[in-house]
Design a protein around this motif. Structure first.
Motif, mmCIF file in Angstrom:
data_model
loop_
_atom_site.group_PDB
_atom_site.id
_atom_site.type_symbol
_atom_site.label_atom_id
_atom_site.label_comp_id
_atom_site.label_asym_id
_atom_site.label_seq_id
_atom_site.Cartn_x
_atom_site.Cartn_y
_atom_site.Cartn_z
ATOM 1 N N SER A 195 -8.104 6.388 -9.366
ATOM 2 C CA SER A 195 -8.366 6.843 -8.008
ATOM 3 C C SER A 195 -9.855 6.892 -7.692
ATOM 4 O O SER A 195 -10.632 7.546 -8.403
ATOM 5 N N ARG A 196 -10.240 6.244 -6.613
ATOM 6 C CA ARG A 196 -11.638 6.280 -6.183
ATOM 7 C C ARG A 196 -12.044 7.644 -5.637
ATOM 8 O O ARG A 196 -13.232 7.927 -5.500
ATOM 9 N N ASP A 197 -11.076 8.477 -5.287
ATOM 10 C CA ASP A 197 -11.404 9.823 -4.817
ATOM 11 C C ASP A 197 -11.424 10.829 -5.948
ATOM 12 O O ASP A 197 -12.072 11.869 -5.852
ATOM 13 N N ASN A 219 -17.069 2.719 -6.548
ATOM 14 C CA ASN A 219 -17.190 3.281 -5.200
ATOM 15 C C ASN A 219 -18.475 2.812 -4.527
ATOM 16 O O ASN A 219 -18.499 2.538 -3.331
ATOM 17 N N THR A 249 -15.545 12.937 3.664
ATOM 18 C CA THR A 249 -15.939 11.659 3.078
ATOM 19 C C THR A 249 -17.459 11.577 3.064
ATOM 20 O O THR A 249 -18.128 12.113 3.951
ATOM 21 N N SER A 271 -15.371 7.464 0.377
ATOM 22 C CA SER A 271 -14.959 8.250 -0.783
ATOM 23 C C SER A 271 -15.134 9.734 -0.459
ATOM 24 O O SER A 271 -16.067 10.113 0.247
ATOM 25 N N LEU A 272 -14.256 10.557 -0.999
ATOM 26 C CA LEU A 272 -14.368 11.990 -0.798
ATOM 27 C C LEU A 272 -15.466 12.580 -1.685
ATOM 28 O O LEU A 272 -15.701 12.104 -2.794
ATOM 29 N N LYS A 274 -17.488 15.810 -3.801
ATOM 30 C CA LYS A 274 -17.082 16.589 -4.985
ATOM 31 C C LYS A 274 -17.567 18.040 -4.979
ATOM 32 O O LYS A 274 -17.403 18.746 -5.961
#
Length: 297
Positions: A195-197, A219, A249, A271-272, A274
């Motif tokens: 997962s890229r997120d 990403n 994002t 991308s989300l 962190k």
């Protein structure tokens, strides 16, 4: 000329400062000191540099690095001011009731000097990070070994790269000095977490095969226009990912345009972030692990 000497290439007008990494008969293997460029040149084309600050190109690169660092610090300060005091009602509106959990970074670097500079940035911004120095050819194995142990939110895979002389077909991986190594490392990262997120991957160096790195699962990657990227560009992207709230994002145009290389040097996909906050406030040492750097292998 000897290993470790600072040099410039006379045929290029001394635009980039290098350190001699290897000497092979009459040819020197060069690693950029400010840019993530791997190159080779005839020894007779090299001029030794005693004082790098006297050279316009390297001096400009250092000014850009300083400005980038200042920008990252200012962004963090403004973010804290804009956030105000979440949860203040629960604590009577006094003090700063929340603590911060920025994303954790695993940074793999093919250059020990760049790794030290990168870790210094993470430290100044109070980011949890582990840094590993390893040759680009070892990065795929290092990623596979370290991801289950470190369990980061963000992994940076970088070092040195470049396009071989007299090879203008940018579609072929054989035209690049280390892109294939970075690509395999990205693939191993995606075998660990697809997962890229869930896992943000920042990969590449100067002139790297951007499209192949993105296809492998990155990403963010370099270099869309096959230009040189600054040593701190991957760090800047990682910092922005670490401090973007997890419900938002990452602002692609903003983060990419604010790297030193800009959109010709760095690209990416939505991308989300962190970053999280928590209650109640606790000592930072309890939530931000000590920075660590090591050699792999």
């Amino acid at each position: 000329m000897k290993l470790g000497d600072l040099v410039v290439r006379k045929s290029y007008g001394g635009d980039v400062l290098f350190r001699i990494a290897a000497l092979l008969q009459n040819t020197a293997v060069l690693r950029g000191t400010d840019y993530r460029l791997l190159a080779d040149a005839p020894v007779k084309d090299l001029a030794q540099v005693e004082n790098p600050d006297e050279l316009r190109g390297p001096r400009t690169a250092r000014v850009q690095a300083s400005e980038s660092m200042k920008r990252m610090q200012e962004e963090r300060m403004h973010a804290r001011e804009d956030k105000g005091d979440p949860g203040a009602a629960a604590t009577g509106g006094t003090g700063k009731p929340y603590f911060e959990l920025p994303g954790k970074v695993l940074h793999l670097d093919g250059d020990a000097n760049y790794l030290r500079k990168s870790m210094a940035v993470y430290g100044q911004l109070r980011m949890p990070a582990e840094g590993i120095h390893c040759h680009e050819s070892q990065m795929a194995d290092a990623v596979a070994d370290l991801l289950p142990k470190v369990r980061p939110d963000i992994v940076v895979i970088t070092g040195h790269d470049g396009v071989f002389k007299n090879r203008s077909n940018y579609e072929l991986l054989t035209s690049y000095k280390n892109s294939s190594n970075f690509i395999q490392a990205v693939r191993n990262a995606r075998r660990y977490d697809k997962s890229r997120d869930s896992l943000i991957v920042v990969a590449g160096a100067c002139q790297s095969h951007f499209e192949a790195l993105m296809s492998a699962g990155a990403n963010f990657a370099s270099s869309p226009a096959r230009i040189m990227i600054h040593a701190l560009d991957p760090v800047y992207v990682a910092v922005r990912a670490a401090f973007t709230p997890f419900r938002e994002t990452i602002d692609l145009p903003d983060v990419i345009s604010n790297t030193i290389s800009g959109m010709r040097g760095v690209g990416g996909v939505e991308s989300l972030g962190k970053y999280r906050i928590g209650l109640p406030n606790i000592k930072p040492t309890l939530i931000v692990p000590t920075l660590a750097a090591a050699d792999f292998g």
